[in-house]
Design a protein around this motif. Structure first.
Motif, PDB file in Angstrom:
ATOM      1  N   PRO A 156       0.798  -1.233   0.000  1.00 42.69           N
ATOM      2  CA  PRO A 156       0.000   0.000   0.000  1.00 42.69           C
ATOM      3  C   PRO A 156       0.826   1.277   0.000  1.00 42.69           C
ATOM      4  O   PRO A 156       0.385   2.298  -0.531  1.00 42.69           O
ATOM      5  N   HIS A 157       2.021   1.230   0.562  1.00 42.76           N
ATOM      6  CA  HIS A 157       2.841   2.439   0.655  1.00 42.76           C
ATOM      7  C   HIS A 157       3.876   2.527  -0.465  1.00 42.76           C
ATOM      8  O   HIS A 157       4.781   3.368  -0.401  1.00 42.76           O
ATOM      9  N   GLN A 158       3.776   1.678  -1.477  1.00 40.27           N
ATOM     10  CA  GLN A 158       4.764   1.648  -2.558  1.00 40.27           C
ATOM     11  C   GLN A 158       4.128   2.017  -3.902  1.00 40.27           C
ATOM     12  O   GLN A 158       2.909   1.957  -4.075  1.00 40.27           O
ATOM     13  N   ILE A 159       4.987   2.383  -4.861  1.00 41.79           N
ATOM     14  CA  ILE A 159       4.549   2.684  -6.232  1.00 41.79           C
ATOM     15  C   ILE A 159       5.471   1.966  -7.209  1.00 41.79           C
ATOM     16  O   ILE A 159       6.603   1.608  -6.875  1.00 41.79           O
ATOM     17  N   ARG A 160       4.983   1.732  -8.400  1.00 37.55           N
ATOM     18  CA  ARG A 160       5.802   1.073  -9.423  1.00 37.55           C
ATOM     19  C   ARG A 160       6.703   2.089 -10.135  1.00 37.55           C
ATOM     20  O   ARG A 160       6.382   3.272 -10.227  1.00 37.55           O
ATOM     21  N   ASP A 161       7.805   1.600 -10.658  1.00 35.00           N
ATOM     22  CA  ASP A 161       8.796   2.443 -11.336  1.00 35.00           C
ATOM     23  C   ASP A 161       8.367   2.765 -12.763  1.00 35.00           C
ATOM     24  O   ASP A 161       8.803   2.131 -13.715  1.00 35.00           O
ATOM     25  N   SER A 162       7.521   3.761 -12.903  1.00 32.72           N
ATOM     26  CA  SER A 162       7.105   4.191 -14.246  1.00 32.72           C
ATOM     27  C   SER A 162       8.133   5.117 -14.890  1.00 32.72           C
ATOM     28  O   SER A 162       8.232   5.198 -16.120  1.00 32.72           O
ATOM     29  N   ASN A 163       8.913   5.829 -14.059  1.00 41.98           N
ATOM     30  CA  ASN A 163       9.805   6.858 -14.600  1.00 41.98           C
ATOM     31  C   ASN A 163      10.871   6.301 -15.539  1.00 41.98           C
ATOM     32  O   ASN A 163      11.216   6.928 -16.543  1.00 41.98           O
ATOM     33  N   SER A 164      11.400   5.123 -15.231  1.00 40.33           N
ATOM     34  CA  SER A 164      12.409   4.523 -16.113  1.00 40.33           C
ATOM     35  C   SER A 164      11.838   4.299 -17.504  1.00 40.33           C
ATOM     36  O   SER A 164      12.523   4.510 -18.513  1.00 40.33           O
ATOM     37  N   PHE A 165      10.568   3.874 -17.560  1.00 40.12           N
ATOM     38  CA  PHE A 165       9.928   3.638 -18.855  1.00 40.12           C
ATOM     39  C   PHE A 165       9.600   4.954 -19.549  1.00 40.12           C
ATOM     40  O   PHE A 165       9.731   5.065 -20.772  1.00 40.12           O
ATOM     41  N   THR A 166       9.210   5.955 -18.767  1.00 41.36           N
ATOM     42  CA  THR A 166       8.948   7.271 -19.346  1.00 41.36           C
ATOM     43  C   THR A 166      10.207   7.832 -20.007  1.00 41.36           C
ATOM     44  O   THR A 166      10.179   8.302 -21.151  1.00 41.36           O
ATOM     45  N   ILE A 167      11.323   7.756 -19.309  1.00 38.53           N
ATOM     46  CA  ILE A 167      12.579   8.321 -19.820  1.00 38.53           C
ATOM     47  C   ILE A 167      13.078   7.543 -21.029  1.00 38.53           C
ATOM     48  O   ILE A 167      13.446   8.126 -22.058  1.00 38.53           O
ATOM     49  N   SER A 168      13.096   6.220 -20.933  1.00 37.51           N
ATOM     50  CA  SER A 168      13.610   5.416 -22.043  1.00 37.51           C
ATOM     51  C   SER A 168      12.720   5.545 -23.273  1.00 37.51           C
ATOM     52  O   SER A 168      13.206   5.539 -24.409  1.00 37.51           O
ATOM     53  N   THR A 169      11.403   5.680 -23.064  1.00 35.99           N
ATOM     54  CA  THR A 169      10.495   5.868 -24.196  1.00 35.99           C
ATOM     55  C   THR A 169      10.712   7.225 -24.848  1.00 35.99           C
ATOM     56  O   THR A 169      10.731   7.343 -26.077  1.00 35.99           O
ATOM     57  N   PHE A 170      10.912   8.254 -24.040  1.00 31.29           N
ATOM     58  CA  PHE A 170      11.201   9.577 -24.581  1.00 31.29           C
ATOM     59  C   PHE A 170      12.453   9.550 -25.462  1.00 31.29           C
ATOM     60  O   PHE A 170      12.506  10.167 -26.525  1.00 31.29           O
ATOM     61  N   LEU A 171      13.485   8.821 -25.025  1.00 33.71           N
ATOM     62  CA  LEU A 171      14.755   8.789 -25.756  1.00 33.71           C
ATOM     63  C   LEU A 171      14.625   8.149 -27.130  1.00 33.71           C
ATOM     64  O   LEU A 171      15.449   8.392 -28.023  1.00 33.71           O
ATOM     65  N   ARG A 172      13.596   7.337 -27.321  1.00 30.09           N
ATOM     66  CA  ARG A 172      13.397   6.709 -28.632  1.00 30.09           C
ATOM     67  C   ARG A 172      13.163   7.743 -29.728  1.00 30.09           C
ATOM     68  O   ARG A 172      13.391   7.474 -30.903  1.00 30.09           O
ATOM     69  N   LYS A 173      12.676   8.899 -29.350  1.00 28.22           N
ATOM     70  CA  LYS A 173      12.466   9.988 -30.308  1.00 28.22           C
ATOM     71  C   LYS A 173      13.743  10.277 -31.079  1.00 28.22           C
ATOM     72  O   LYS A 173      13.699  10.673 -32.251  1.00 28.22           O
ATOM     73  N   TYR A 174      14.891  10.089 -30.428  1.00 33.39           N
ATOM     74  CA  TYR A 174      16.195  10.346 -31.047  1.00 33.39           C
ATOM     75  C   TYR A 174      16.968   9.048 -31.296  1.00 33.39           C
ATOM     76  O   TYR A 174      18.185   9.075 -31.453  1.00 33.39           O
ATOM     77  N   GLN A 175      16.246   7.943 -31.334  1.00 33.40           N
ATOM     78  CA  GLN A 175      16.857   6.630 -31.569  1.00 33.40           C
ATOM     79  C   GLN A 175      17.957   6.323 -30.551  1.00 33.40           C
ATOM     80  O   GLN A 175      18.980   5.698 -30.874  1.00 33.40           O
ATOM     81  N   ILE A 176      17.749   6.767 -29.317  1.00 31.94           N
ATOM     82  CA  ILE A 176      18.700   6.508 -28.235  1.00 31.94           C
ATOM     83  C   ILE A 176      18.202   5.326 -27.408  1.00 31.94           C
ATOM     84  O   ILE A 176      17.085   5.354 -26.892  1.00 31.94           O
ATOM     85  N   LYS A 177      19.030   4.291 -27.308  1.00 30.26           N
ATOM     86  CA  LYS A 177      18.743   3.157 -26.441  1.00 30.26           C
ATOM     87  C   LYS A 177      19.576   3.298 -25.172  1.00 30.26           C
ATOM     88  O   LYS A 177      20.806   3.391 -25.256  1.00 30.26           O
ATOM     89  N   PRO A 178      18.941   3.342 -24.012  1.00 31.46           N
ATOM     90  CA  PRO A 178      19.708   3.519 -22.778  1.00 31.46           C
ATOM     91  C   PRO A 178      20.793   2.465 -22.624  1.00 31.46           C
ATOM     92  O   PRO A 178      20.594   1.295 -22.949  1.00 31.46           O
ATOM     93  N   ASN A 179      21.943   2.917 -22.141  1.00 30.33           N
ATOM     94  CA  ASN A 179      23.059   2.011 -21.916  1.00 30.33           C
ATOM     95  C   ASN A 179      22.807   1.124 -20.696  1.00 30.33           C
ATOM     96  O   ASN A 179      23.133  -0.062 -20.682  1.00 30.33           O
ATOM     97  N   HIS A 180      22.183   1.718 -19.662  1.00 32.43           N
ATOM     98  CA  HIS A 180      21.918   0.971 -18.426  1.00 32.43           C
ATOM     99  C   HIS A 180      20.745   1.620 -17.700  1.00 32.43           C
ATOM    100  O   HIS A 180      20.650   2.847 -17.619  1.00 32.43           O
ATOM    101  N   ILE A 181      19.842   0.799 -17.197  1.00 33.92           N
ATOM    102  CA  ILE A 181      18.691   1.266 -16.423  1.00 33.92           C
ATOM    103  C   ILE A 181      18.696   0.540 -15.088  1.00 33.92           C
ATOM    104  O   ILE A 181      18.802  -0.690 -15.044  1.00 33.92           O
ATOM    105  N   SER A 182      18.586   1.291 -13.991  1.00 35.37           N
ATOM    106  CA  SER A 182      18.586   0.644 -12.684  1.00 35.37           C
ATOM    107  C   SER A 182      17.770   1.459 -11.687  1.00 35.37           C
ATOM    108  O   SER A 182      17.378   2.601 -11.952  1.00 35.37           O
ATOM    109  N   HIS A 183      17.542   0.844 -10.544  1.00 39.26           N
ATOM    110  CA  HIS A 183      16.837   1.499  -9.445  1.00 39.26           C
ATOM    111  C   HIS A 183      17.662   1.323  -8.170  1.00 39.26           C
ATOM    112  O   HIS A 183      18.303   0.280  -7.973  1.00 39.26           O
TER     113      HIS A 183
END
Length: 396
Positions: A195-222
Motif C-alpha cells: 500500500p505504501h509503494q509505487i511502481r517504477d514508471s519513470n524509467s519507462f517514461t525516460i527510455s520511451t522519450f529517448l526513442r524519439k532520437y533513436q537513443i537506447k539507454p546504456n543501463h537502467i537501474s533502481h
C-alpha cells in the motif's frame, strides 16, 4: 532558484556533439544528419515528360489538325527527333527529345489510321511551351543544398537520399545514456506493490522519450534511498555521456542525490528553477558527462524531459531551436503563484483550433498527460489567461 528562461539558457549552452559516424542508409531512419547533403546533378536531370501522351513543338501545333506519328519513347530510353517528325508518342518519365517543348496528354488525343499511317488528333485549342514537362533542374540544380546538418531522417528525407545515390550517410551517434530511478517507495513494474509503494514508471517514461532520437539507454537501474548503494549506482551512471536520475532531488531527509553528486565531483550548474511542475530539477556535469536530476512525480518527469532534455539534445545534434506554437485557450485559467506553469492541453476544434486544459490532480497524477496533445505555458508574470487569449504550446 533561477527562472525558466535562465534554466533553458544554462542547459542549452552546455550542449555539444557526441561525435560523427557513418551508417548505412537502410539503418538511418530517425537518426540526425551530421553532414550537408547537396544535389549531385540537376533534378530532373533532363526535360522529363510528366504525362503519357504525345510530344510536340508548341510552334508546330495547329488545332483540329491530324498529325502522323510512328515512334514511341518509354522511360529509360532516348531518341533523337527526326527532321520531319512533328509528333512522337511519349510515356511518363521519358526524356523529352530536343526539338519538342510540350506534351499533350493521352486523354486529349484521338488516335486513328489513314492509308496505313498512324494519326493523332488533339482536342485542344492551343498548346503552351513546357506544357506537361518537368524542366531539367526545376527541382534542384547541381550542388544545391538539399538537407542541412541537423535534419531528422524520416520517410521523405531517406527517399531523397536514395535518389541521390547515398548508400551511407554521416549522422550524430546516440550518446550513452544511463537511467537511475531512486526511492524506497519504488518497486519494479512486475512486482505487486504494498500500500505504501509505487511502481517504477519513470524509467519507462525516460527510455520511451529517448526513442524519439533513436537513443537506447546504456543501463537502467533502481536504487533505494541508502547512501552507500546510491553512491555506487551514481558512480557507475557517470560512466557515460548523460546520466538521468528521477527522485531524490528535493528537500527531504532522504533526498540524497545532490549531496552525493557533489561528493563525487559533479559540478552543480543549477538546482531548482521557478516552474511548476518540475521545480526541484538539478542539472550539472562532471568532465564530459551531463547529469539531469529530475523530480520523482510522473508528470514532472514528462514535463522536464520535454522542456529541458529535448532542447539539450537538439543542440547536441545541431538541430534548429524549436519554436513554441501559439493557440487561443478555450476557457479561463487562473493561478495564484508566480512560477512558470506547464499544464496538459488537447486540441479543441469547432469553428477554429483552440487549446483545452485537461483537469488533473497535480504532478503525481499518473493520468495527467493522458489524452493530451502537449503542454501549454502559463507565464510567471501572469495570473490569468482569458478565454481565446493566445498561449504558447509544445506538442508532446
Amino acid at each position: 532558484m533561477i527562472s525558466f528562461a535562465e534554466a533553458i539558457n544554462q542547459i542549452t549552452k552546455e550542449g555539444k556533439s557526441f561525435g560523427i559516424e557513418s551508417i548505412s542508409l537502410s539503418e538511418s531512419y530517425g537518426r540526425i544528419l551530421a553532414e550537408e547533403v547537396k544535389a549531385d546533378r540537376d533534378y530532373p536531370p533532363f526535360h522529363r515528360s510528366a504525362m503519357d501522351g504525345f510530344a510536340i513543338s508548341s510552334n508546330d501545333f495547329i488545332a483540329h489538325t491530324q498529325f502522323p506519328w510512328e515512334r514511341e519513347l518509354h522511360a529509360g530510353s532516348t531518341l533523337t527527333k527526326q527532321k520531319e517528325e512533328q509528333v512522337i508518342r511519349i510515356m511518363t518519365g521519358a526524356p523529352v527529345p530536343e526539338g519538342f517543348d510540350a506534351v499533350i496528354k493521352v486523354e486529349d488525343s484521338l488516335l486513328s489510321e489513314t492509308d496505313g499511317k498512324k494519326m493523332v488528333l488533339f482536342s485542344l485549342e492551343s498548346v503552351s511551351s513546357w506544357q506537361n514537362i518537368a524542366k531539367q533542374g526545376e527541382d534542384a540544380k547541381k550542388d544545391d543544398l538539399l538537407l542541412p546538418i541537423g535534419t531528422s531522417l524520416r520517410l521523405s528525407e531517406i527517399s531523397l537520399l536514395a535518389s541521390l545515390g547515398k548508400t551511407n550517410v554521416f549522422v550524430f551517434p546516440a550518446p550513452k545514456v544511463n537511467i537511475l530511478s531512486t526511492g524506497n517507495e519504488v518497486v519494479p513494474i512486475g512486482v505487486t506493490p504494498l500500500p505504501h509503494q509505487i511502481r517504477d514508471s519513470n524509467s519507462f517514461t525516460i527510455s520511451t522519450f529517448l526513442r524519439k532520437y533513436q537513443i537506447k539507454p546504456n543501463h537502467i537501474s533502481h536504487v533505494r534511498d541508502e547512501e552507500n548503494q546510491m553512491r555506487e549506482e551514481i558512480k557507475q551512471g557517470l560512466c557515460g555521456d548523460i546520466l538521468i536520475l528521477s527522485g531524490g532531488v528535493s528537500m527531504g531527509e532522504k533526498d540524497l542525490v545532490p549531496s552525493i553528486l557533489k561528493e563525487l565531483g559533479v559540478e552543480t550548474i543549477f538546482h531548482k528553477t521557478a516552474i511548476k511542475p518540475g521545480k526541484p530539477i538539478w542539472f550539472g556535469k562532471k568532465n564530459n558527462t551531463f547529469v539531469f536530476g529530475l523530480p520523482g512525480n510522473p508528470f514532472s518527469v514528462q514535463t522536464c524531459l520535454r522542456i529541458f532534455l529535448d532542447p539539450f539534445l537538439r543542440v547536441c545534434f545541431s538541430m534548429p531551436k524549436e519554436t513554441y506554437l501559439k493557440f487561443p485557450l478555450s476557457q479561463l485559467k487562473k493561478k495564484k503563484h508566480s512560477l512558470t506553469e506547464f499544464f496538459p492541453v488537447r486540441y479543441h476544434t469547432k469553428e477554429k483550433t483552440m487549446l483545452e486544459p485537461i483537469s488533473f490532480n497535480g504532478s503525481g497524477d499518473i493520468k495527467a498527460g493522458i489524452f493530451s496533445d502537449g503542454i501549454a505555458l502559463f507565464p510567471s508574470e501572469k495570473k490569468q489567461i482569458d478565454v481565446e487569449e493566445g498561449i504558447e504550446f509544445l506538442p508532446w
